[in-house]
Design a protein around this motif. Sequence first.
Motif, mmCIF file in Angstrom:
data_model
loop_
_atom_site.group_PDB
_atom_site.id
_atom_site.type_symbol
_atom_site.label_atom_id
_atom_site.label_comp_id
_atom_site.label_asym_id
_atom_site.label_seq_id
_atom_site.Cartn_x
_atom_site.Cartn_y
_atom_site.Cartn_z
ATOM 1 N N PRO A 223 -9.954 3.672 -0.722
ATOM 2 C CA PRO A 223 -10.281 4.522 0.608
ATOM 3 C C PRO A 223 -11.422 3.792 1.248
ATOM 4 C CG PRO A 223 -10.217 5.947 -1.219
ATOM 5 C CD PRO A 223 -9.895 4.583 -1.695
ATOM 6 N N VAL A 224 -12.546 3.517 0.576
ATOM 7 C CA VAL A 224 -13.685 3.019 1.029
ATOM 8 C C VAL A 224 -13.251 1.638 2.098
ATOM 9 C CG1 VAL A 224 -15.956 2.200 0.783
ATOM 10 C CG2 VAL A 224 -15.017 4.176 -0.767
ATOM 11 N N LEU A 225 -12.757 0.733 1.275
ATOM 12 C CA LEU A 225 -12.330 -0.441 1.952
ATOM 13 C C LEU A 225 -11.329 -0.302 3.050
ATOM 14 C CD1 LEU A 225 -11.694 -2.884 -1.284
ATOM 15 C CD2 LEU A 225 -13.604 -2.631 0.108
ATOM 16 N N LEU A 226 -10.593 0.783 3.033
ATOM 17 C CA LEU A 226 -9.485 1.043 4.196
ATOM 18 C C LEU A 226 -10.287 1.476 5.488
ATOM 19 C CD1 LEU A 226 -6.597 1.683 4.780
ATOM 20 C CD2 LEU A 226 -7.137 3.766 4.026
ATOM 21 N N LEU A 227 -11.303 2.390 5.195
ATOM 22 C CA LEU A 227 -12.244 2.868 6.178
ATOM 23 C C LEU A 227 -13.086 1.644 6.844
ATOM 24 C CD1 LEU A 227 -13.527 6.237 5.404
ATOM 25 C CD2 LEU A 227 -11.834 5.516 7.072
ATOM 26 N N LEU A 228 -13.861 0.870 5.899
ATOM 27 C CA LEU A 228 -14.596 -0.135 6.382
ATOM 28 C C LEU A 228 -13.740 -1.287 7.226
ATOM 29 C CD1 LEU A 228 -17.057 -0.648 3.387
ATOM 30 C CD2 LEU A 228 -17.537 0.373 5.571
ATOM 31 N N SER A 229 -12.436 -1.672 6.830
ATOM 32 C CA SER A 229 -11.758 -2.771 7.390
ATOM 33 C C SER A 229 -11.406 -2.307 8.975
ATOM 34 C CB SER A 229 -10.768 -3.029 6.538
ATOM 35 O OG SER A 229 -9.544 -1.853 6.463
ATOM 36 N N GLY A 233 -13.092 -3.845 12.504
ATOM 37 C CA GLY A 233 -12.221 -4.283 13.356
ATOM 38 C C GLY A 233 -11.342 -5.575 12.596
ATOM 39 N N VAL A 234 -11.694 -5.764 11.132
ATOM 40 C CA VAL A 234 -10.973 -6.687 10.416
ATOM 41 C C VAL A 234 -9.391 -6.551 10.464
ATOM 42 C CG1 VAL A 234 -10.556 -7.765 8.061
ATOM 43 C CG2 VAL A 234 -12.905 -7.126 8.841
ATOM 44 N N PHE A 235 -8.787 -5.201 10.509
ATOM 45 C CA PHE A 235 -7.602 -4.797 10.638
ATOM 46 C C PHE A 235 -7.187 -3.792 11.658
ATOM 47 C CE2 PHE A 235 -7.819 -6.149 6.193
ATOM 48 C CZ PHE A 235 -7.153 -7.514 6.327
ATOM 49 N N PRO A 237 -4.674 -0.382 12.594
ATOM 50 C CA PRO A 237 -3.966 0.365 11.596
ATOM 51 C C PRO A 237 -2.580 -0.293 11.093
ATOM 52 C CG PRO A 237 -4.949 1.674 13.178
ATOM 53 C CD PRO A 237 -5.268 0.125 13.598
ATOM 54 N N SER A 238 -1.874 -0.963 11.990
ATOM 55 C CA SER A 238 -0.564 -1.565 11.682
ATOM 56 C C SER A 238 -0.612 -2.868 10.615
ATOM 57 C CB SER A 238 0.257 -1.877 12.937
ATOM 58 O OG SER A 238 -0.535 -2.907 13.646
ATOM 59 N N GLU A 239 -1.806 -3.261 10.486
ATOM 60 C CA GLU A 239 -2.024 -4.604 9.554
ATOM 61 C C GLU A 239 -2.667 -3.955 8.359
ATOM 62 O OE1 GLU A 239 -3.209 -7.693 13.422
ATOM 63 O OE2 GLU A 239 -4.739 -6.913 11.934
ATOM 64 N N VAL A 240 -3.666 -2.947 8.368
ATOM 65 C CA VAL A 240 -4.222 -2.472 7.087
ATOM 66 C C VAL A 240 -3.308 -2.208 6.177
ATOM 67 C CG1 VAL A 240 -4.714 0.083 7.738
ATOM 68 C CG2 VAL A 240 -6.585 -1.424 6.464
ATOM 69 N N GLY A 241 -2.125 -1.510 6.178
ATOM 70 C CA GLY A 241 -0.981 -1.260 5.121
ATOM 71 C C GLY A 241 -0.540 -2.462 4.610
ATOM 72 N N ALA A 242 -0.479 -3.587 5.208
ATOM 73 C CA ALA A 242 0.257 -4.821 4.717
ATOM 74 C C ALA A 242 -1.115 -5.491 3.745
ATOM 75 C CB ALA A 242 0.219 -5.765 5.600
ATOM 76 N N ALA A 243 -2.387 -5.221 4.294
ATOM 77 C CA ALA A 243 -3.414 -5.524 3.465
ATOM 78 C C ALA A 243 -3.410 -4.676 2.180
ATOM 79 C CB ALA A 243 -4.652 -5.498 4.120
ATOM 80 N N ALA A 244 -3.285 -3.485 2.327
ATOM 81 C CA ALA A 244 -3.258 -2.451 1.163
ATOM 82 C C ALA A 244 -2.320 -2.937 0.224
ATOM 83 C CB ALA A 244 -2.925 -1.356 1.602
ATOM 84 N N VAL A 245 -1.082 -3.497 0.382
ATOM 85 C CA VAL A 245 -0.157 -4.094 -0.381
ATOM 86 C C VAL A 245 -0.441 -5.068 -1.352
ATOM 87 C CG1 VAL A 245 2.292 -4.925 -0.633
ATOM 88 C CG2 VAL A 245 1.886 -3.045 1.170
ATOM 89 N N VAL A 246 -1.242 -6.125 -0.483
ATOM 90 C CA VAL A 246 -1.782 -7.245 -1.020
ATOM 91 C C VAL A 246 -2.839 -6.843 -2.060
ATOM 92 C CG1 VAL A 246 -3.101 -9.491 -0.951
ATOM 93 C CG2 VAL A 246 -1.286 -8.934 0.577
#
Length: 424
Positions: A223-229, A233-235, A237-246
Amino acid sequence: MLLSLGVFLLLLVLGMPVVFAIAIGGLVFFLQQPNLPLTMPVQLLLSETQNFSLLAIPTFILAGNLMNELGVTQRLLRVARVLTGHLRGGLAQVSVVLSLLMGGVSGSAIADATMQARILGPEMVRRGYSAAFVAALQGFSGLIVVAIPPSIGLILYGSIGQVSIGQLFAGGIGVGLLLALTYMVVVAMLARARGYQPELAQRPSAQETLAALWGGFGAVLFPVLLLLSLRTGVFVPSEVGAAAVVYALLVGAIYRELRWERVVRAFRDSVADIGMVAFLIAASALIGYGMKWEMIPQSLSQFLVGIAEDPRIALAVILLGLLLLGTILDSTVMIILLTPILVPTAKALGLDLVHFGVLVVMTSALGLLTPPVGLSMYSVCSVMRCSIEEYVQEGWPLFLAVCLVLLLVYLFPGIVTFLPRLLF
């Protein structure tokens, strides 16, 4: 529109699955409108599921299922046991902390409550806890997942209401922590009164604690990486889920739990979960369009402004209505159906949409645990093989704890808004 809502409620009473009741109720509205072509319901069903911002939902569901399959849950359980196992009522305290940690993994209150009832329930019963208390504790602890990112409820509210999902995630953390702390206090009081013993004979050594924390570090960090990303602006919301899968796959590989059959099982479970949510979103588009056509959001705004000059009184009326509605409707359905109505109302009242959204989602989710229609309630009672009456008798202190937290969040918006303002 009244006929459509009447048909929807009638079909619910008759026991029809809620998604079909919503779809049929929405179709009745279009049949009443001679100026609207019957091709429009089909177009709405398709277009609603193609909303770009909703891409976060399937990817987060997949990431959560992957983490559950790839050994993350067991490592989080060890972390929770080390942190709270030495306290009075140790296994019950472990359940609460595990829900707090699992919030960053599952995103689903029902999934978290059911999983923990299966994992911890039998052992808790052997240690002297009643089956009904275990069911109530696991069910109510699952509400923490609704607040901690990546909460599916917050994603739905943010996507449909066009509210920053990153700020909603940040706002939910304070509520999740407060809810976990309140549960721990209630469990400690019940444990003292009933003689529940600690899980561990003594406090773990620093070396044991560090070893457990290191083992679950990848999951706790999520969750920390989620909020920081999102903040940097690295991701989006529609992209950060895909990054979460990786990320989930990388964590599984690091833990050496990455197996083909586990990945396949996670994908299979995700297809079923995503299909259910997508079907609900598509069907709700029909009734949602009817409500906009009849200008119900504007009428509701005018009504609430008329009865309450103070926005806080209007907010209290909305939350009480959601609490009552949650006894007959699933929280996901409520969020999907009511967000298009409530967000314009909140704007007209001058309410903070992040504070409002967290309160709406949490209040709606409380319906998962209350009779007569509480999906989490039925799930945990089924796993623990206890009656609804026993569940209600054991669960009322936890219900009061949730109500107290919601009241504090209502009275002190800073619990929600502090972190979003600090980060965003």
